[in-house]
Design a protein around this motif. Structure first.
Motif, PDB file in Angstrom:
ATOM      1  N   VAL A   1      10.079  49.045 -52.478  1.00 44.18           N
ATOM      2  CA  VAL A   1      11.338  48.561 -52.841  1.00 44.18           C
ATOM      3  C   VAL A   1      11.433  47.975 -54.016  1.00 44.18           C
ATOM      4  CG1 VAL A   1      13.470  47.367 -52.330  1.00 44.18           C
ATOM      5  CG2 VAL A   1      12.113  48.364 -50.309  1.00 44.18           C
TER       6      VAL A   1
ATOM      7  N   ASN B   1      12.104  39.746 -59.383  1.00 41.76           N
ATOM      8  CA  ASN B   1      11.789  38.801 -58.460  1.00 41.76           C
ATOM      9  C   ASN B   1      10.204  38.492 -58.337  1.00 41.76           C
ATOM     10  OD1 ASN B   1      11.450  41.311 -57.285  1.00 41.76           O
ATOM     11  ND2 ASN B   1      13.144  40.908 -55.978  1.00 41.76           N
ATOM     12  N   LEU B   2       9.756  37.607 -59.237  1.00 44.40           N
ATOM     13  CA  LEU B   2       8.470  37.461 -59.472  1.00 44.40           C
ATOM     14  C   LEU B   2       7.976  36.043 -59.387  1.00 44.40           C
ATOM     15  CD1 LEU B   2       8.382  39.346 -62.948  1.00 44.40           C
ATOM     16  CD2 LEU B   2       7.380  40.139 -60.851  1.00 44.40           C
TER      17      LEU B   2
ATOM     18  N   LEU C   1      -1.297  39.312 -55.600  1.00 48.42           N
ATOM     19  CA  LEU C   1      -0.666  38.661 -54.535  1.00 48.42           C
ATOM     20  C   LEU C   1      -0.235  39.366 -53.489  1.00 48.42           C
ATOM     21  CD1 LEU C   1       0.647  35.001 -54.738  1.00 48.42           C
ATOM     22  CD2 LEU C   1       1.677  36.677 -53.254  1.00 48.42           C
ATOM     23  N   ILE C   2       0.804  39.970 -53.934  1.00 53.56           N
ATOM     24  CA  ILE C   2       1.557  41.044 -52.976  1.00 53.56           C
ATOM     25  C   ILE C   2       0.945  42.182 -52.273  1.00 53.56           C
ATOM     26  CG2 ILE C   2       3.673  42.379 -52.593  1.00 53.56           C
ATOM     27  CD1 ILE C   2       4.425  39.473 -52.777  1.00 53.56           C
TER      28      ILE C   2
ATOM     29  N   ARG D   1       5.208  47.194 -59.042  1.00 56.33           N
ATOM     30  CA  ARG D   1       4.730  46.350 -57.683  1.00 56.33           C
ATOM     31  C   ARG D   1       5.329  47.028 -56.670  1.00 56.33           C
ATOM     32  NH1 ARG D   1       7.015  40.734 -57.346  1.00 56.33           N
ATOM     33  NH2 ARG D   1       8.975  42.015 -56.888  1.00 56.33           N
TER      34      ARG D   1
END
Ligand SMILES: Nc1ncnc2c1ncn2[C@@H]1O[C@H](COP(=O)(O)OP(=O)(O)OP(=O)(O)O)[C@@H](O)[C@H]1O
Ligand SMILES: [Mg+2]
Lengths: 284, 230
Positions: free
Chosen positions: A80, A86-87, A99-100, A143
Motif C-alpha cells: 500500500v 509517511n516516513l 525498519l519496515i 517501500r
C-alpha cells in the motif's frame, strides 16, 4: 483477484453513505484504475479492500477469501502506498526501508537496488526529514513494493513528481504488471490512467458509472471522424471528415494530394472529455 | 522475530527523537538534587523520584512518541504491515520499561542508599511502567495534537497520583491499594524499606493482572480509534 459485489458503506461518525451498491472485479495481472472527482469514494473503496474500514455490507473477496476472514497475514501479500508520504523523518532512506522490511517474512528486495531504481541511491544515508516531497513520495513508493506483494494499492502514485520521476514510477508499475502482479490505483491524472491502466472505472458519488479499457471508452465516447489541418496558398485550414469510406471521399483525397498537410487526428474522446461528461464536473 | 524487530525499532526511534537524551538529563538532575538530601529524607524521596520516572514521566513520553508516529504518518504504515497490534503495543511497553529500569537502577545505584531489594525494584518499575504506558496509549488514541493529549492526561494523572497520598497511612488506608498506582508505589517502597514476602507476591500478582487487563483494553481502544477510522 478482487471481486466486489453490491458493496455499501456508510461512515459512522458523519452518517455519510460513501459507497453505494458498488460492483466490480479486478483481474489478476491487470492494472485497474479508479477515476472520479474529489470525495467520490475512491480512497474509501481502497480502504475497504485493504481492510481499514469494517461494517460494510455486500461482499469483498480478495485473493480468494472474504476480506473479513483475512487476518494480519493478509498484509504479507499486499503493498500500500498512501497519497501522503509517511516516513520516519529521523531515519535515513535506507533505514526507513530496513525498519519496515523487518516486519515481513521473506522475499525482501535489495534496498540499494530499489533506491537506485528511483534515483535515491546517492541519498540513501540522508535523513528523510531533509527530503523534498517528490523524494519522499518515491521512497514511500518503493517501500510499498519491497516485500514483493501480489496485489498493490497506489493512491495518486505520481502526485508531486516531475515528469522524469513520474516516468520511472510508471515504468515500475508496468514492470510489476508484466511480472503478473495486480495493481489497483486511483489518480486524477488522465494521462497516467491512459498509459497504465488495462481498465478504468469512473466513480461518482460512491457509484461506478462506467468501466472499460481506456482505449475502448475513448472510441466509444468519441466521434468516428478525423480532423485534418492543412496549408493552402499560405493559409491554414481545418476540416473534419467521417471516418467511414475515407478513401472514396473526393474532398479528402484532394486535400491529401494538393495541399501541405500539417496534422491528422482521429476524434476519439480523451479520458478527460469522458470524465467531464460522466461526472458533470471539471477535473480537480 | 517481528516482535524483537519492533522493540529494536522503538528503541532506535526513541533514541533518534532525543528521548534518551532527555532521560539522561532528568536522571542527572535527580541525582544532583538527591545528593543534597539528608539520609532520613532520602529514604522517602528516593522511592518517590524513582516512581515518578516510569509513571508521570512515562505518561508524557508515550504520549510524545505516539504523537510523533501519528504526525509522521508511520502509524498508518505499520497498520498495513504484518505487525500485529499486540506486538506494536508490547514493544512500546518493553522499550519504555527498559529505559525506566535503567534510570531506576542508575538513580538508586548512584544515590548510595543502603539495603535495596533490586529484584523488587526491577519488578515494580516494569509493572508501573507497563500500566502507565498502556494508559498513555489509550488516552492518546483519540487525540490529534500534543496539547489535547496534555489536557486529557491531567485528570488521569490526578486520578493515579492523588490516591498515593494515602500511603502515609491512616485507618483503612490499605483499601486504596486497589488503585493500581498505589499498589505499584507500595511495591516500590518495599524495595527500599523492606516488604513482607506474601505482600510482595500479592502486589506483583495484582499488578500483573492489571497490566494484562490494560493490555487487552488498549488493544480494543487502539483498534477502534486508530486502525479503523470509520
Ligand atoms: N474518515 C471519514 N469520516 C467520515 N467521512 C469520510 C471520511 N473519509 C471520507 N469521508 C467521506 O466519504 C466520501 C468519500 O471520500 P473519499 O476520501 O473516499 O473520496 P476520494 O474519491 O478518495 O476523493 P479524493 O479525490 O479527494 O481523494 C466523501 O464525501 C468524504 O467526505
Ligand atoms: Mg482519495
Amino acid at each position: 483477484m478482487v471481486q466486489v459485489i453490491n458493496l455499501n458503506f456508510t461512515y459512522k461518525k458523519t452518517r455519510k453513505k460513501a459507497i453505494h451498491e458498488m460492483d466490480f472485479n479486478i483481474h489478476e495481472g491487470e492494472v485497474f484504475g479508479f477515476l472520479g472527482p474529489n470525495g467520490a469514494g475512491k480512497t474509501t473503496t481502497q480502504r475497504l479492500i485493504i481492510g481499514l474500514l469494517r461494517n460494510y455490507t455486500g461482499q469483498i473477496e480478495v485473493m480468494g477469501k472474504e476480506r473479513k476472514k483475512w487476518g494480519k497475514e493478509f498484509y504479507e501479500q499486499i503493498g500500500v502506498a498512501f497519497d501522503f508520504p509517511n516516513l520516519y523523518l529521523k531515519l535515513t532512506a535506507k533505514e526507513n526501508l530496513q525498519l519496515i522490511s523487518a516486519y515481513y517474512k521473506d522475499r525482501i528486495e535489495n534496498p540499494d537496488k530499489l533506491l537506485d531504481r528511483v534515483g535515491l541511491l546517492p541519498d540513501k544515508d540522508v535523513r528523510a526529514e531533509s527530503f523534498s516531497k517528490g523524494m519522499k513520495m518515491r521512497l514511500n513508493f518503493i517501500r510499498s513494493i519491497m516485500h514483493q506483494p501480489r496485489l498493490m494499492f497506489f493512491d495518486e502514485p505520481t502526485a508531486g513528481l516531475d515528469p522524469v520521476n513520474a516516468h520511472i514510477i510508471k515504468d515500475i508499475i508496468l514492470e510489476q504488471k508484466s511480472a503478473g502482479k495486480t495493481v489497483f490505483l486511483t489518480t486524477h491524472n488522465m494521462t497516467v490512467a491512459e498509459q497504465l491502466c488495462d481498465r478504468v472505472a469512473f466513480i461518482v458519488d460512491g457509484q461506478i458509472v462506467v468501466t472499460g479499457s481506456p482505449k475502448d471508452l475513448m472510441i466509444e465516447h468519441g466521434k468516428r471522424r478525423i480532423k485534418v489541418e492543412y496549408k493552402q496558398n499560405g493559409n491554414l485550414f481545418e476540416k473534419e471528415f467521417e471516418m467511414d469510406h475515407l478513401a472514396e471521399n473526393k474532398q479528402f483525397t484532394d486535400i491529401l494530394k494538393n495541399t501541405d498537410i500539417r496534422t491528422i487526428h482521429s476524434c476519439e474522446a480523451t479520458l478527460e472529455d469522458i470524465f467531464i461528461k460522466l461526472t458533470g464536473r471539471n477535473l480537480l | 522475530m517481528r516482535f524483537l524487530h519492533a522493540i529494536w525499532a522503538d528503541i532506535r526511534f526513541q533514541m533518534k527523537q532525543g528521548f534518551y537524551l532527555v532521560y539522561v538529563l532528568i536522571t542527572i538532575m535527580y541525582l544532583i538534587i538527591l545528593s543534597f538530601l539528608p539520609e532520613d529524607v532520602l529514604s522517602v524521596a528516593l522511592p518517590l523520584v524513582v516512581f515518578s520516572d516510569p509513571s508521570v514521566l512515562g505518561l508524557f513520553f508515550i504520549g510524545g512518541i505516539i504523537m510523533l508516529e501519528k504526525v509522521q504518518g508511520v502509524l498508518s504504515v505499520l497498520v498495513v504491515s504484518p505487525l500485529r497490534t499486540i506486538e506494536y503495543l508490547l514493544s512500546k511497553v518493553v522499550s519504555l520499561a527498559l529505559v525506566s529500569v535503567l534510570a531506576a537502577f542508575a538513580i538508586t545505584g548512584f544515590s548510595q542508599y543502603e539495603s535495596v531489594n533490586w529484584l523488587i525494584l526491577f519488578l515494580s518499575t516494569v509493572l508501573t511502567s507497563g500500566i502507565f504506558t498502556l494508559c498513555g496509549i489509550m488516552i492518546n488514541a483519540g487525540c490529534q495534537t500534543v496539547n489535547q493529549y496534555m489536557i486529557k492526561t491531567i485528570p488521569y494523572m490526578l486520578l493515579f497520583v492523588l490516591p498515593c497520598v494515602t500511603l502515609i497511612g491512616f485507618p483503612y488506608s490499605w483499601v486504596f491499594t486497589i488503585v493500581p498506582s498505589v499498589a505499584a508505589l507500595r511495591l516500590m517502597l518495599g524495595a527500599y524499606t523492606g516488604i513482607n514476602f506474601y505482600e510482595a507476591i500479592a502486589l506483583i500478582v495484582y499488578l500483573t493482572g492489571v497490566n494484562y487487563l490494560f493490555l487487552r483494553w488498549t488493544i480494543r481502544v487502539f483498534e477502534n480509534e486508530i486502525i479503523y477510522q470509520e
